[in-house]
Design an enzyme around this catalytic site. Sequence first.
Site, PDB file in Angstrom:
ATOM      1  N   GLN A 104       0.678  -1.058   0.096  1.00  0.00           N
ATOM      2  CA  GLN A 104       0.028  -0.063   0.112  1.00  0.00           C
ATOM      3  C   GLN A 104       0.683   1.101   0.117  1.00  0.00           C
ATOM      4  OE1 GLN A 104      -3.261   1.010  -0.312  1.00  0.00           O
ATOM      5  NE2 GLN A 104      -2.417   3.109  -0.189  1.00  0.00           N
TER       6      GLN A 104
ATOM      7  N   GLY B 105     -10.762   1.004   2.413  1.00  0.00           N
ATOM      8  CA  GLY B 105     -11.828   0.322   1.610  1.00  0.00           C
ATOM      9  C   GLY B 105     -11.290  -0.241   0.204  1.00  0.00           C
TER      10      GLY B 105
ATOM     11  N   GLU C 251      -6.653   2.697  -5.659  1.00  0.00           N
ATOM     12  CA  GLU C 251      -6.868   2.677  -6.993  1.00  0.00           C
ATOM     13  C   GLU C 251      -5.745   2.285  -7.665  1.00  0.00           C
ATOM     14  OE1 GLU C 251      -6.957   5.097  -4.744  1.00  0.00           O
ATOM     15  OE2 GLU C 251      -5.886   7.094  -5.602  1.00  0.00           O
TER      16      GLU C 251
ATOM     17  N   HIS D 199     -15.976   4.214  -7.313  1.00  0.00           N
ATOM     18  CA  HIS D 199     -14.966   5.171  -6.877  1.00  0.00           C
ATOM     19  C   HIS D 199     -13.663   4.987  -7.294  1.00  0.00           C
ATOM     20  CE1 HIS D 199     -13.197   8.079  -3.717  1.00  0.00           C
ATOM     21  NE2 HIS D 199     -12.198   7.145  -3.805  1.00  0.00           N
ATOM     22  N   GLU D 200     -13.029   3.555  -7.138  1.00  0.00           N
ATOM     23  CA  GLU D 200     -11.558   3.272  -7.523  1.00  0.00           C
ATOM     24  C   GLU D 200     -11.568   3.394  -8.962  1.00  0.00           C
ATOM     25  OE1 GLU D 200      -9.847   3.896  -5.054  1.00  0.00           O
ATOM     26  OE2 GLU D 200     -11.217   3.249  -3.391  1.00  0.00           O
TER      27      GLU D 200
ATOM     28  N   HIS E 103     -10.978   6.734 -10.247  1.00  0.00           N
ATOM     29  CA  HIS E 103      -9.693   7.293 -10.285  1.00  0.00           C
ATOM     30  C   HIS E 103      -8.888   6.915 -11.386  1.00  0.00           C
ATOM     31  CE1 HIS E 103      -8.994   8.667  -6.206  1.00  0.00           C
ATOM     32  NE2 HIS E 103      -9.484   7.644  -5.476  1.00  0.00           N
TER      33      HIS E 103
ATOM     34  N   GLU F  12      -9.647  13.203  -4.814  1.00  0.00           N
ATOM     35  CA  GLU F  12     -10.469  12.348  -4.006  1.00  0.00           C
ATOM     36  C   GLU F  12     -11.945  13.255  -4.101  1.00  0.00           C
ATOM     37  OE1 GLU F  12     -10.225   9.615  -3.133  1.00  0.00           O
ATOM     38  OE2 GLU F  12      -7.913   9.182  -2.757  1.00  0.00           O
TER      39      GLU F  12
ATOM     40  N   ASP G  12      -1.739  13.099   9.172  1.00  0.00           N
ATOM     41  CA  ASP G  12      -2.891  12.063   9.101  1.00  0.00           C
ATOM     42  C   ASP G  12      -2.395  11.202   7.640  1.00  0.00           C
ATOM     43  OD1 ASP G  12      -5.956  13.197  10.643  1.00  0.00           O
ATOM     44  OD2 ASP G  12      -4.057  12.269  11.278  1.00  0.00           O
TER      45      ASP G  12
ATOM     46  N   TYR H 262     -12.867  14.680   0.396  1.00  0.00           N
ATOM     47  CA  TYR H 262     -13.751  13.702  -0.436  1.00  0.00           C
ATOM     48  C   TYR H 262     -14.845  14.376  -0.694  1.00  0.00           C
ATOM     49  CZ  TYR H 262     -10.668   9.903   0.247  1.00  0.00           C
ATOM     50  OH  TYR H 262      -9.792   8.737   0.466  1.00  0.00           O
TER      51      TYR H 262
HETATM   52  N1  BES Z   1      -6.817   6.479  -2.463  1.00  0.00           N
HETATM   53  C1  BES Z   1      -7.683   6.421  -1.597  1.00  0.00           C
HETATM   54  C2  BES Z   1      -7.154   5.759  -0.463  1.00  0.00           C
HETATM   55  C3  BES Z   1      -6.431   6.379   0.305  1.00  0.00           C
HETATM   56  C4  BES Z   1      -6.287   7.900   0.503  1.00  0.00           C
HETATM   57  C5  BES Z   1      -4.973   5.845   0.830  1.00  0.00           C
HETATM   58  C6  BES Z   1      -5.333   8.449   1.065  1.00  0.00           C
HETATM   59  C7  BES Z   1      -4.134   6.369   1.328  1.00  0.00           C
HETATM   60  C8  BES Z   1      -4.256   7.958   1.440  1.00  0.00           C
HETATM   61  C9  BES Z   1      -9.077   5.308  -2.177  1.00  0.00           C
HETATM   62  O1  BES Z   1      -9.332   5.782  -3.491  1.00  0.00           O
HETATM   63  C10 BES Z   1     -10.118   5.812  -1.413  1.00  0.00           C
HETATM   64  O2  BES Z   1     -10.462   6.760  -1.256  1.00  0.00           O
HETATM   65  N2  BES Z   1     -10.776   4.864  -0.602  1.00  0.00           N
HETATM   66  C11 BES Z   1     -11.908   5.006   0.216  1.00  0.00           C
HETATM   67  C12 BES Z   1     -13.161   4.415  -0.507  1.00  0.00           C
HETATM   68  C13 BES Z   1     -14.098   5.500  -1.098  1.00  0.00           C
HETATM   69  C14 BES Z   1     -15.352   4.846  -1.383  1.00  0.00           C
HETATM   70  C15 BES Z   1     -14.162   6.759  -0.226  1.00  0.00           C
HETATM   71  C16 BES Z   1     -11.670   4.068   1.376  1.00  0.00           C
HETATM   72  O3  BES Z   1     -10.626   3.456   1.744  1.00  0.00           O
HETATM   73  O4  BES Z   1     -12.676   3.852   2.417  1.00  0.00           O
HETATM   74 ZN    ZN Z   2     -10.178   7.773  -3.504  1.00  0.00          ZN
END
Ligand code: BES
Ligand code: ZN
Length: 663
Positions: free
Chosen positions: A196, A326, A329, A353-354, A357, A376, A433, A441
Amino acid sequence: MQPSAISRMSCLSLASKDALRGPVAIVALAVLAVGCQSTPRSTPVAPAADSLPASAPIVTTPRNWPDTRTYADPLSFVTRSFHLDLDVDFEKSQLRGTATLELDRVDPNSRELVLDTRDLQIDSVKTAPAGSDDFRTTHFVLDRRDAELGSALRIAMPRDAARVRIAYATTPQASGLQWLQPSQTVGKRLPFLFSQAQALHARSMAPLQDTPWIRATYTATLRVPAGLVAVMAAEGDADNRRGQTTFHFRMPQPIPSYLLALAVGDLEFQAIGPRTGVWAEPAVLAAAAWEFGDAEAMMTQTEALYGPYRWGRYDVLVLPPSFPFGGMENPRLTFMTPTVIAGDKSMVGVLAHELAHSWSGNLVTNATWRDGWLNEGFTTYFERRVMEAVYGEERARLEWGVGHQDLRLALMELRPDEAWQGALAPDLALHKDEGGSAVAYEKGALFLYQLERRFGRAQLDAFLQGWFDRHAFTSVTTPQFVAELQAGLMQQSPGKIDAAFLATWIDGAGLPVDAEFVQSDTLTRVDAQRLRWEQGSLTTDALQTTGWTLQEWLHFLNRATRPQPVARLQELDQRFRLTESRNAEIAHSWFRLALASDYPGLEPALERYLTSIGRMKLIEPLYEDLLQTPQGAAFARRVYAQARPGYHAIAQRGVDHLMQETP
Ligand code: BES
Ligand code: ZN
């Protein structure tokens, strides 16, 4: 900063005003700076930012809009491509081999290449001229480790060097890798490894320029123990298959480092459509292929909205439950939590969502993490458009509604000293964070929705298609987006929005008072029932929940007043078996409501939940809730001691922080 205030200032005072920090202010400053040059010195008042010709080009570079989370300097060297040649050693929990980087020397005087690393063991560094295999040892130093950024690797670059080969190994605690024992997988027979990289973890997998400003193509060779299958977010060789121990990959499109991804395990593939399929452990493959069965339809719909899919295939890799997000991408191969496999497609918004991206993020990338909303927020808006196209308007409205509630909570929970985090592009230098907050988002998505409302859908879609065409395979900043919006939609249709609108949405904290939201009648009806239930005019038995979607349940639980009387929650639990819910999102929302109401008897189910799932969005808020009371904190610490070894390093770090904050 209000633009009216900007327009009242003189050019001179503007130049020295470092209080003007927001992206909109930066665009205004750049436009004004252009204006200043052509304005006679005696002019006391600069023209209003929104009345200036919007054609003034806003050039953001790593110099005036730096990525503060890398040691790399894109103005001295830029990686164009790289090759990884790695042994995957499950016994030592270690990747070991070489990374070979092909570089452009942006500044001909540069003699030092700085790469990002975190907890890497560097064995040797060699350089060679372009196109040559004559690698010679060069001098390097590995700086002291910074907890957030890792260690800069400084490499002496001879005048003719354009290639660098680094022999290195990762360490078992690599923040971007999780090495799982067979017991932590579904099949329990074979070990599993997954990566990751977002946001700052690619550097724990390989020495790279770990900044989204820089994109590179790559090739990779992975050697794995017999019986395991390796996949990457890249194109696999035709003869990559179980039984082989060497797997080859290539990524012909240039990607930012945070999209580097690999996994090794007992993996099988099942096709969904001509361009789509699922990789998973054999025991979950069929369920996953069903749950994600609409991937091909989603792809077609997204292409209709935002232009061709430019990555070849789109597959989904289902990970073990410790996956900390969750979804992620990774190009050509979305990484997905198994908690989305609910058996009813209720959570495939994550898939939309993914997939989205692949445009917002992977094709056109936030140049720095400060610009995260360009990834996002855009993607959350697109996600809802795709859900609407595939499942209808009502489903999209439901997801807007749940998202809106998440945003409300997130903004409410910001302490006064954290208010700056309510802006779309807050200065992340201050921010530690992982993962995104609901602001990037949901406020980001709402911002695009405002543009849709004001300019019209067709106009916004055309503008966004143009944005993707103009910037395909490049990285972009917030001021750049603002400038193009001004030169594009705002110029074409004057009077729909003004500079004040941009400043309040982008630089301002929170939500403007005139914000428009997507309304869902279905959710309004849920609210109405809940209110009557809370007031006692509707009994628990009389609640009409037949046919409720996941989103209606989440809305009901998330919006319920807290605390609730325990007796009423007991009735609810008895009727709907919420404590035992197999839906990870419903269980999460129920646990939060129950914890806020001192609901007794939750512990066994909560313990099972926290020790079997590692998705941060689901577990962290529960730990936070538990830490509010001494009794809850004791329980949280006991469960965490048990759960921690099974969590991903990113989740461990997150929960460790929470625990440390509470004495
Ligand atoms: N790219 C993000 C996950 C992420 C963000 C990893 C920032 C590390 C740092 C991924 O596309 C994402 O937003 N995942 C969400 C799902 C979405 C439907 C809101 C999640 O993991 O919950
Ligand atoms: Zn995302």
